[in-house]
Structure formats: C-alpha cells, structure tokens
Design a protein around this motif. Structure first.
Motif, PDB file in Angstrom:
ATOM      1  N   ARG A   1       0.817  -1.212   0.000  1.00 37.50           N
ATOM      2  CA  ARG A   1       0.000   0.000   0.000  1.00 37.50           C
ATOM      3  C   ARG A   1       0.854   1.266   0.000  1.00 37.50           C
ATOM      4  O   ARG A   1       0.317   2.376  -0.001  1.00 37.50           O
ATOM      5  N   LYS A   2       2.188   1.091   0.029  1.00 37.36           N
ATOM      6  CA  LYS A   2       3.112   2.227   0.036  1.00 37.36           C
ATOM      7  C   LYS A   2       2.866   3.150   1.233  1.00 37.36           C
ATOM      8  O   LYS A   2       2.950   4.375   1.139  1.00 37.36           O
ATOM      9  N   GLU A   3       2.531   2.548   2.390  1.00 40.72           N
ATOM     10  CA  GLU A   3       2.331   3.326   3.601  1.00 40.72           C
ATOM     11  C   GLU A   3       3.686   3.670   4.208  1.00 40.72           C
ATOM     12  O   GLU A   3       4.525   2.798   4.419  1.00 40.72           O
TER      13      GLU A   3
ATOM     14  N   LEU B   1       6.721   4.325   6.483  1.00 39.60           N
ATOM     15  CA  LEU B   1       7.212   3.921   7.793  1.00 39.60           C
ATOM     16  C   LEU B   1       7.506   5.144   8.654  1.00 39.60           C
ATOM     17  O   LEU B   1       7.295   5.127   9.872  1.00 39.60           O
ATOM     18  N   LEU B   2       7.972   6.223   8.024  1.00 36.02           N
ATOM     19  CA  LEU B   2       8.259   7.445   8.780  1.00 36.02           C
ATOM     20  C   LEU B   2       6.980   8.014   9.392  1.00 36.02           C
ATOM     21  O   LEU B   2       6.992   8.498  10.530  1.00 36.02           O
ATOM     22  N   ALA B   3       5.870   7.942   8.636  1.00 33.63           N
ATOM     23  CA  ALA B   3       4.593   8.421   9.167  1.00 33.63           C
ATOM     24  C   ALA B   3       4.131   7.546  10.328  1.00 33.63           C
ATOM     25  O   ALA B   3       3.579   8.053  11.322  1.00 33.63           O
ATOM     26  N   MET B   4       4.348   6.252  10.228  1.00 32.15           N
ATOM     27  CA  MET B   4       3.977   5.344  11.308  1.00 32.15           C
ATOM     28  C   MET B   4       4.770   5.654  12.574  1.00 32.15           C
ATOM     29  O   MET B   4       4.229   5.641  13.677  1.00 32.15           O
ATOM     30  N   LYS B   5       6.046   5.942  12.408  1.00 35.48           N
ATOM     31  CA  LYS B   5       6.887   6.268  13.562  1.00 35.48           C
ATOM     32  C   LYS B   5       6.481   7.611  14.176  1.00 35.48           C
ATOM     33  O   LYS B   5       6.532   7.784  15.394  1.00 35.48           O
TER      34      LYS B   5
ATOM     35  N   ALA C   1      -0.600   3.864  13.887  1.00 38.17           N
ATOM     36  CA  ALA C   1       0.212   3.050  12.980  1.00 38.17           C
ATOM     37  C   ALA C   1      -0.591   1.971  12.263  1.00 38.17           C
ATOM     38  O   ALA C   1      -0.352   1.697  11.084  1.00 38.17           O
ATOM     39  N   TRP C   2      -1.546   1.353  12.952  1.00 37.59           N
ATOM     40  CA  TRP C   2      -2.258   0.218  12.367  1.00 37.59           C
ATOM     41  C   TRP C   2      -3.727   0.547  12.088  1.00 37.59           C
ATOM     42  O   TRP C   2      -4.509  -0.347  11.756  1.00 37.59           O
ATOM     43  N   ASP C   3      -4.089   1.833  12.185  1.00 41.63           N
ATOM     44  CA  ASP C   3      -5.495   2.210  12.016  1.00 41.63           C
ATOM     45  C   ASP C   3      -6.072   1.754  10.686  1.00 41.63           C
ATOM     46  O   ASP C   3      -7.244   1.363  10.607  1.00 41.63           O
ATOM     47  N   ASN C   4      -5.271   1.825   9.621  1.00 38.36           N
ATOM     48  CA  ASN C   4      -5.791   1.523   8.283  1.00 38.36           C
ATOM     49  C   ASN C   4      -6.239   0.074   8.116  1.00 38.36           C
ATOM     50  O   ASN C   4      -6.954  -0.241   7.165  1.00 38.36           O
TER      51      ASN C   4
END
Length: 355
Positions: free
Chosen positions: A60-62, A64-68, A74-77
């Motif tokens: 999904r090209k999510e 990793l920097l945004a998750m951090k 981080a796992w909402d999607n």
C-alpha cells in the motif's frame, strides 16, 4: 481450494461473507468497493504470518516514517472505520469444509512478552487458528505465538520472522514493476521445474513473433527475448505488457501456496489479447492445481472472461463476483454470478461492475 470467506472489521469491510469461489475467480466493482481489500484478506488467510501484515503496508506504500511519527495511528488503516476496539476476523473455508481463522487485535506493548504470548495462545489457538497482536508504540511491534516482529528491524530475542519480498508471496499489486533480477530468478526456478515454456507461450499471446526467452547473469541477472529474425533484447525494452505478463506467469508457475491473487489484471494488456491470456490462465490453473483470484475494472476483460469460461470443453470452473454497496447502509456485499448470468448481463448492457 478456498470456497468461502467471511471478513469482519477489516479495511472497508464491516462484515461480509462471500461464498461459491471456483478455480478461477474474477472480481469487479466500483472504486472503493473492496476489491483490493478482498485480495488482501484472502492473502492473510492463506499466509497467516506476522510478516504478511507488514507486507500489506509495503504494498500500500504506507510510509514507515509516518507510522513512527504517529505510532498511535500506525495500524489504524487495517481496521474498519478505525474501530480498534473490535478485532479483525477473517475465516476461510475450503471444499472439505475445513476452516482457517485469522485474527488481528491491538495490544498494549507493555504486556507483550514470552509469558503473555504463551498464555494467550496455548489454550485459545487451534492448529487452524492464527491470532496476531499489533502494538501502537514507538516500537511498532507485531506479536504472535511465533514471536515478535519489530517494524524497525530489531528483535527482542524471541523469534523474528523475516519480511518477505514481493516475489515470495502470491499477491500481484496493480501498480508494481518488478525488478529484472527478481524476474530472472523466478524464470530460472520455472526453468528448473520445466515450466519455462509456459512463460514463452504467454509472451507469444502479446507478440507472436517472440521465439525464445533466455536468462543471463552478466552483471545483473536479466531476461532476454528474441523476435524472429532479430537480435535478443532485454525484457525491459518490450514495454509494460510484457513485464506484467512475465510477472503473472512466473508467479503462477512458481506458486507454492497454490493460489494467485492479481489486482487489476487488465493493466498493460491490450483488449485483443484478453481471451488468449485467459485461456492460458484457465488451463494452467487446472494443470497446476492453483486457484486464481483477480480484480478488474475493464468491461473487455469481463467479456473475455465470460467468453473463455463458456467455451465448449472448458475444464476449469470459474465465477464472477460483483462487490457493491447497499444504498441504505453503505455496507459492502458480494454478489456471485455464474458465467451464463454474467454473459446475459453483458449482452444486454446491464450493470455488472457495481452500478
């Protein structure tokens, strides 16, 4: 072979149950109707590994920097309308009525340890059940009875599953262009199993003048094609259709999970080649005992699918599934159409793509 899937609280699905899967299955519907999410749910059910959850983020090209930066999200999607108070549940049933159950639920990272995992899984998980916990912390952990994965690449010393590359899993995204090195390695595996001729046949659907496929490892491993009367050229010079077909065919002939998931199968393939391409897929699905799920937006691809499935002496079973939203509740439903019904609707220009 998967015959039915039930999905709860995953992606755009609040709750859905789809039955009647066949050897080859085509899935249609409007944008945001859940076509890709359905493939992802099937993938998680077939490959219930912590690394599979991570791979969905990669596909999904999510970032990793945004998750951090926002670990609490981080796992909402993964969760339907961000409802993390409810677990994700995916239950697949095969032709023998055996079921595989896949569960994802959030967990406080402070209580993730070996003792917690052992207590949680020893008396709740059967051999056909897989439970995973995702933690919203700066560590961004995925936990299961098999151990922990730290998204940052670290390990806590329990067990760490490696994150697979896209070439090691049975799902083909709609947009990816695979590297020449990975395609060449996959071709060499197919050649070792005497399946390389099927790749050539698929290339010849797109360009009948192709007479040979060869792999060379000079510098970086590369696939070369030769057209009649011409010099061999690297596959990368033959355009997106050839690369897409190569990827699909190599995934199919090398499929260790006996399943192949293809998002937007029509991408790059001219409509005049759709029927011959389906004929190859139908034949190989039977010969290789592999189940295929594909999505499409293309009316031409739908018509070609129906035409090939209805050809005399067709040995491969197939069905079409239309995903649509209920007008009153906006809940997604799956409508199964046999090929006769699909063909009738196409001939009379009735809506079959979620209209």
């Amino acid at each position: 072979m998967l015959k039915e899937i039930e999905i709860q609280n995953f992606r755009c699905f609040e709750q859905i149950k789809i039955s009647g899967f066949e050897r080859v299955n085509l899935i249609g519907g409007k944008n945001n109707a859940g076509k890709t999410a359905l493939l992802e749910a099937i993938f998680l059910n077939v490959v219930p590994e912590p690394s599979s959850i991570l791979l969905l983020r990669e596909l999904r090209k999510e970032s990793l920097l945004a998750m951090k930066a926002m670990p609490d999200k981080a796992w909402d999607n993964l969760f339907h309308v961000l409802e993390k108070d409810k677990s994700i549940l995916i239950i697949g049933t095969d032709e023998n009525n055996d079921t595989n159950q896949f569960t994802i639920q959030p967990i406080d990272p402070k209580i993730i340890d070996r003792k917690t995992l052992n207590l949680s899984t020893s008396h709740t998980n059967k051999s056909n059940e897989s439970t995973f916990w995702v933690s919203s912390s700066t560590d961004l952990l995925i936990a299961s009875s098999k151990g922990l994965i730290n998204v940052n690449g670290d390990t806590d010393g329990i067990t760490t599953d490696s994150i697979p590359t896209t070439g090691e899993v049975p799902i083909i995204p709609s947009f990816i262009r695979i590297s020449g090195k990975e395609l060449t390695q996959a071709y060499d595996r197919a050649r070792l199993d005497d399946k390389d001729s099927e790749v050539l046949k698929a290339f010849q659907v797109i360009d009948p003048a192709i007479e040979s496929v060869e792999s060379f490892s000079i510098g970086e491993p590369t696939l070369y094609l030769r057209r009649k009367g011409e010099k061999r050229l690297p596959l990368s010079l033959f355009g997106d259709a050839m690369n897409r077909v190569a990827y699909i065919m190599l995934k199919l002939v090398n499929a260790k999970h006996k399943i192949l998931l293809i998002d937007e199968i029509e991408n790059g393939i001219h409509y005049t080649n759709h029927r011959n391409f389906w004929r190859i897929l139908f034949r190989l699905a039977v010969e290789l005992d592999t189940q295929i799920f594909a999505t499409t937006h293309s009316l031409e691809m739908l018509q070609a699918f129906a035409d090939v499935g209805l050809e005399p002496n067709q040995e491969c079973s197939s069905a079409y599934f239309e995903l649509a939203r209920k007008p009153k509740t906006n809940q997604i439903i799956g409508i199964r159409r046999d090929l006769e019904t699909l063909n009738y609707a196409l001939e009379h220009q009735k809506g079959v793509r979620g209209e």
